[in-house]
Design a protein around this motif. Structure first.
Motif, PDB file in Angstrom:
ATOM      1  N   GLY A 108       9.668   7.736   6.310  1.00 56.59           N
ATOM      2  CA  GLY A 108       9.948   6.314   6.198  1.00 56.59           C
ATOM      3  C   GLY A 108      10.668   6.017   4.896  1.00 56.59           C
ATOM      4  N   PHE A 109      10.682   4.751   4.497  1.00 56.77           N
ATOM      5  CA  PHE A 109      11.579   4.337   3.422  1.00 56.77           C
ATOM      6  C   PHE A 109      10.882   3.751   2.201  1.00 56.77           C
ATOM      7  N   GLU A 110       9.561   3.736   2.215  1.00 57.63           N
ATOM      8  CA  GLU A 110       8.820   3.283   1.046  1.00 57.63           C
ATOM      9  C   GLU A 110       8.615   4.464   0.087  1.00 57.63           C
TER      10      GLU A 110
ATOM     11  N   ARG B  54       0.822  -1.204   0.000  1.00 53.64           N
ATOM     12  CA  ARG B  54       0.000   0.000   0.000  1.00 53.64           C
ATOM     13  C   ARG B  54       0.858   1.257   0.000  1.00 53.64           C
ATOM     14  N   PHE B  55       2.132   1.122   0.410  1.00 50.30           N
ATOM     15  CA  PHE B  55       3.043   2.265   0.385  1.00 50.30           C
ATOM     16  C   PHE B  55       3.759   2.383  -0.959  1.00 50.30           C
ATOM     17  N   ARG B  56       3.308   1.572  -1.929  1.00 46.10           N
ATOM     18  CA  ARG B  56       3.873   1.630  -3.277  1.00 46.10           C
ATOM     19  C   ARG B  56       2.772   1.787  -4.324  1.00 46.10           C
TER      20      ARG B  56
ATOM     21  N   ALA C 126       0.622   7.655  -5.611  1.00 46.96           N
ATOM     22  CA  ALA C 126       1.864   8.368  -5.918  1.00 46.96           C
ATOM     23  C   ALA C 126       1.606   9.491  -6.918  1.00 46.96           C
ATOM     24  N   GLU C 127       0.796   9.203  -7.931  1.00 48.36           N
ATOM     25  CA  GLU C 127       0.473  10.219  -8.937  1.00 48.36           C
ATOM     26  C   GLU C 127      -0.301  11.379  -8.319  1.00 48.36           C
ATOM     27  N   LYS C 128      -1.166  11.087  -7.352  1.00 45.99           N
ATOM     28  CA  LYS C 128      -1.928  12.139  -6.680  1.00 45.99           C
ATOM     29  C   LYS C 128      -1.004  13.046  -5.860  1.00 45.99           C
TER      30      LYS C 128
END
Length: 246
Positions: free
Chosen positions: A213-215, A3-5, A10-12
């Motif tokens: 975080g790292f995602e 869900r973090f990818r 991401a586009e939003k």
């Protein structure tokens, strides 16, 4: 994790960054894992298209350890001590262009270990006079400390070269050589030290900071949060990595 990818989200977030219409934005991170995420998932190019440039800061433990500290380890090896350290640290030139691994090839007792516990185990089982070259930031310092607290054997010592992230960031900002509009702070370090140590930096240098975080979505959201602070004229410390950092 997936869900973090999420590509749609991401586009939003990228659209939100562009909507702020800041022109260009230069942000620095101080973490090798953040850099890996930026490159591996193509975020650096996506952010450039949105007008955001991400610079690498002092996040590599091997790089911020000084030549003198590596030389001290080499000298100790030359005096008959067993020097144990991480693989990357063993490859840094330190004595007339020779690394600790080069010295091992010449007969010095240099051991590559995965942790301070491995170095201690080596000391106990082989009964060697061992020096552990301890490098790293707040994330690795606790493991070194936990090994020393129970009073390890007398033939085990630590050459400590640990660093703190906040002073390193302050040093860069004091130089004034790079114009930055924001800082992305490392989530794993902040899990240990919290967010308060960064407050003075924002107050003194009037620069927004976000703990991330790292995602991929962690980093994109951190950039958006910094961009929003810039648009609103704020310079505060915000925490994107709330699922871990308090």
């Amino acid at each position: 994790m997936f869900r973090f990818r999420d590509k749609t989200l991401a586009e939003k977030i990228l659209a939100g960054i562009r909507k702020l219409n800041l022109g260009s934005l230069r942000i620095m991170h101080v973490c090798g894992t953040h850099q890996d995420t930026l490159v591996r998932f193509g975020l650096d190019s996506l952010l450039k298209e949105a007008g955001v440039e991400i610079r690498q800061g002092p996040g590599c433990p091997v790089c911020v350890t000084t030549d003198r500290e590596y030389l001290e380890a080499a000298v100790l090896a030359g005096k008959g001590k067993t020097v144990a350290t991480f693989g990357d640290a063993s490859k840094v030139p330190c004595m007339n262009g020779r690394s600790l691994l080069d010295l091992r090839a010449e007969g010095y007792d240099v051991r590559v270990v995965y942790s301070v516990d491995d170095a201690l185990k080596l000391t106990v089982e082989k009964k060697l006079e061992t020096v552990f070259l301890a490098i790293g930031f707040e994330t690795t310092a606790p493991s070194t400390a936990s090994t020393l607290l129970p009073e390890p054997p007398e033939n085990f010592t630590v050459l400590t070269c640990h660093r703190y992230i906040p002073p390193a960031v302050k040093a860069i900002l004091k130089m004034g050589e790079v114009r930055l509009q924001g800082l992305i702070e490392p989530g794993h370090v902040s899990t240990i030290i919290g967010v308060k140590p960064y407050v003075e930096i924002s107050e003194s240098f009037r620069i927004p900071q976000v703990v991330a975080g790292f995602e991929p979505l962690d980093l994109l959201m951190a950039v958006y949060m910094i961009a929003r602070q810039v648009a609103e004229g704020r310079a505060e410390v915000e925490n994107e990595y709330r699922r871990t950092v308090r």
